[in-house]
Every structure is written in C-alpha cells, then in structure tokens.
Enzyme design. Structure first.
Site, PDB file in Angstrom:
ATOM      1  N   LYS A 188       0.818  -1.220   0.000  1.00 28.43           N
ATOM      2  CA  LYS A 188       0.000   0.000   0.000  1.00 28.43           C
ATOM      3  C   LYS A 188       0.849   1.267   0.000  1.00 28.43           C
ATOM      4  CE  LYS A 188      -2.348  -0.904   3.783  1.00 28.43           C
ATOM      5  NZ  LYS A 188      -1.799  -2.240   4.104  1.00 28.43           N
ATOM      6  N   ASN A 191      -2.999   6.333   5.967  1.00 29.35           N
ATOM      7  CA  ASN A 191      -2.074   5.496   6.731  1.00 29.35           C
ATOM      8  C   ASN A 191      -0.615   5.827   6.413  1.00 29.35           C
ATOM      9  OD1 ASN A 191      -2.066   3.418   8.709  1.00 29.35           O
ATOM     10  ND2 ASN A 191      -1.342   1.971   7.170  1.00 29.35           N
ATOM     11  N   HIS A 228      -3.967  -9.456  10.413  1.00 23.49           N
ATOM     12  CA  HIS A 228      -4.853  -8.795  11.389  1.00 23.49           C
ATOM     13  C   HIS A 228      -6.074  -9.655  11.758  1.00 23.49           C
ATOM     14  CE1 HIS A 228      -2.396  -5.339  10.576  1.00 23.49           C
ATOM     15  NE2 HIS A 228      -2.851  -5.181   9.350  1.00 23.49           N
TER      16      HIS A 228
END
Length: 443
Positions: free
Chosen positions: A120, A143, A193
C-alpha cells in the site's frame, strides 16, 4: 488544516490523542464543533486542554453526540466503546470519515484510495509521485504521511482539480461510511490482522467495503492475482452498470526489460505496484509520457526495499516494513540466484504473526544465509535450517556484523523481518533505523 461547515454546531467525542486524534480535535474545533476528548495518557490530554472538554467516552453521557472518533488502533471487536456507542445510538467513525463528510464543502477535487495487505505505502507514494509530476495539486495521507485533516485543502490549478491520495488500512475502512473514491484500488489480500476480524472472510469483507462505498461511474482498479481479489473483481463486474469501471491488472502486464529502467521499482512485487499505479494514472487522464518519466524518477520510501548503502561490494537493503511473510516474499524474489549461486543474506525475526514462512518458501533458493533475531528467532531458525545455513543471531546489530563477515561482493544483506517489531523496537521505523545505524558502523 481542513476546516468545514459540515461540523459546525455538532458534538463529537475523540478517543485517542496521537497524531490523527490531535489533528481531528483541531479540525473539529476550528470548524465550530464541540469536542470532548480523551486519552489514557495525561500528557496527551494536556495537549488539547483549552481546545476541547476532557472526558472519557466510557463514562460521560453520550446522548446527542454526532459521532465518536476513534483511532484505527482501537480494536472494535474487543473494546467496550463499541457496545456503549451502540446502546447510545452514536456512530463510531475515524478521521477518514470526517474527511469524507467534509468533501462537499472543499474545492473541486478527486480522491484515490488504496488498500491491500501488502504494497500500500509504495503504491500510494508512487501514485502521488506520478500525479505530482503531471502538475496536479496533490497530497497523500491516511495510513501514510501526515493526517489528512491536518493538511491544507487542495485548490485547483490550470491542470485541473487537486487529487487526495489515501493509503487505507482495513481498520480505517472499518471506521468509514461514506468515502466515495473516484478511483479505488485493491492490491492483494492475504491473511493479516485476523485478531480483529471474524476469520479471514471478515478481513476480506472489510477490504471490499471500499468499493461498496463508490458511486456509479467511479473506477475500481484491482490486481486480481489472488483468489479473494479475483472474487471481489468478479462481483464488481456483475454489479456495476459498466464493466469498463472495473480495471483488472497484474504484474505480468509489465515488460521486465522496461522495469529495469525504474531503479526504485525492482522485483515482481513492484511490478504489481507499478501496473496498478499506471492504471490509476490513466484513469485520471495522465498521459503515457508523464507516467513513464515518473516511474523512472520515483525514489523508494524509507524502510521499504530501501538501499542503505554498499560496503565492500555488498548491498545493504532496509525492508523493515515487511511485517509478515507475504510482504517479505517479494523481497526474496527481487534478487534471484546467479548461475545457481544464492546472493541474499536474510535477516528476519521479531514478533511473528504466524508460525510459518510459507509464502517465502518458493524463494529459499535465493538465500545464501539466514540470520534470525528477536522473539521468533529460535522458531524461524529451526524452520530454516533444513533449507539453508542459519545463524541464530538474536540481536539485529549482531546479525548485521555476522552477515558482513560472510557476504561476498555482489551479495545483498537484506533486513526483511516477516514479523512485527514490538519485541525489541518501538516500531518498524525504529527497527529500520537501527539496521541503517549498524550498517554505518561497519568498518
């Protein structure tokens, strides 16, 4: 800083006063909202005294609040604020949702949102770089970089409207209800996650929500190279009015000889990052010549396949951002063996997210020697010994020194830990900085 009449006269609670939380308080207060802020750290609360009321949302009466803005780090599947907010009928949101709510009051602009398990940050930075080279006003956030609310609103210029480029984790998507991206991007989905979701399916569904929030005519760019991403692409093609709004790309779309001219974008994983970025740039109307020039001039981000230096003919590479095996695997693939001779001296370890390195196995033949560190070091050493020489180094500085003694000119000493950093370091940045310091200390 973004200021918007969308928040005037409203009341918000802000839970968590790190960077994004402080930016949120500033935006809301400047916009005429009442804010009640809380952080368990007294020194953090002191930073907003005089701007916001101080109160713990777990204790105050939430009746009449317009939202509770929480940090993406708050685990909504376990934190009691989720139940308390539901009972009070108050939505839990994040700073990205506040940005989405402010958009109608901002100057004309576009938004590109990038999500995926790995890649990302590089893709966000690359897309931002291409847009910048094309002459459009642009900032990146989410982010990566500064909180989006702390950045000035983009004003159009002669080229056209500004473009906000947002890196979006699944946690940030979970806290967003109305972010309608002009171009939404999915890079890949691998298990990560999972402590925050109801199994892998829940994690996949979080990524898919980015596309569900798009309105008709907006574009989805998907690197459909893993099964979950393929399923999302297939679903979008059949649910949208025009299949032209769903663009599927893959690393194989890149000519390997052309990729050689992009110094900071080597390896198969960067082929995927590049092909996605090219598709986004074309969707924004950027011409091919500008895209080609930007790919050549792009410089890698710190801690992401970052060349730290060369010592005695050995290249030292900081890939500290690789916090799981799936993100380490592309780094191992970037330097294949030459004439059957492996060249990589691989430093790995930390807090393991899984008890295996399965994604890395296909690239073991590229590794001359492994050096394990941290909490997972002994476990990974046992996993790797049947396949390669291993030094159970325990400490990062020791691993660098030992690799330097063994590596030959033309080899690569690669920090790509496949683990989180929190056993020995504050974060992946501190780990990467420690690696660079150890390299610079070599004689």
């Amino acid at each position: 800083m973004i200021v918007s009449d969308a928040f005037k006269g409203k009341t918000y609670a802000v839970l968590g006063l790190a960077r994004s939380g402080l930016a949120t308080v500033d935006t809301l207060v400047a916009s005429g909202a009442r804010v009640v802020a809380w952080d368990s750290r007294e020194e953090a609360r002191a930073l907003v005294e005089g701007k916001a009321d101080i109160g713990d949302p777990m204790e105050i009466d939430l009746a009449g609040f317009d939202g509770i803005v929480v940090s993406p780090g708050v685990p909504l599947n376990r934190h009691p604020i989720a139940v308390r907010a539901k009972l009070a009928g108050v939505p839990i949101i994040g700073d990205i949702e506040l940005f989405a709510l402010a958009r109608p009051t901002l100057p004309p602009h576009k938004v590109v949102g990038i999500t995926g398990t790995n890649g990302k940050s590089t893709t966000t930075a690359l897309i931002h770089h291409i847009i910048e080279q094309a002459g459009y006003p642009t900032v990146m956030g989410g982010n990566i970089g500064l909180p989006i609310l702390s950045q000035p609103p983009l004003e159009p210029n002669l080229r056209g409207p500004g473009v906000y480029v947002l890196e979006l984790s699944s946690y940030q998507i979970d806290l967003t209800r109305s972010l309608d991206c002009d171009v939404a991007v999915l890079l890949n989905i691998t298990p990560d996650h999972l402590d925050r979701y109801d199994g892998f399916e829940g994690y996949v569904a979080s990524k898919a929500r980015l596309f569900a929030m798009q309105s008709a005519g907006h574009v989805a760019v998907i690197a459909a190279e893993d099964e979950p991403s393929q399923v999302i692409a297939h679903s979008l093609r059949h649910s949208r009015e025009s299949e032209d709004d769903v663009i599927e790309v893959g690393a194989g779309d890149i000519d390997p000889t052309e990729q050689l001219g992009w110094p900071a974008l080597q390896g198969p994983h960067n082929a995927q990052n590049a092909t996605v970025s090219i598709a986004v740039a074309k969707a924004l109307g950027i011409d091919a010549a500008t895209i080609a020039s930007a790919l050549t001039s792009y410089a890698s981000l710190p801690h992401r396949m970052q060349a730290v230096g060369t010592r005695n003919g050995v290249l030292y590479v900081n890939d500290s951002k690789a916090t799981n095996a799936a993100s380490t695997a592309p780094a191992l693939a970037a330097w294949p063996a030459i004439d059957g001779k492996p060249r990589i001296h691989w430093i790995l370890g930390g807090v393991a997210k899984t008890d295996n390195l399965d994604e890395c196995v296909p690239h073991y033949a590229n590794v001359a020697h492994a050096y394990t560190i941290g909490e997972a070091g002994h476990m990974f050493a046992d996993l790797l010994r049947p396949h390669m020489a291993v030094d159970d180094s325990e400490m990062l500085s020791a691993a660098v020194r030992r690799a330097a003694r063994i590596a030959q000119p033309g080899d690569i000493v690669l920090l790509s830990p496949a683990c989180a950093s929190f056993d020995q370091f504050r974060d992946f940045e501190a780990r990467g900085d420690a690696f660079a310091a150890a390299v610079n200390a070599l004689e």
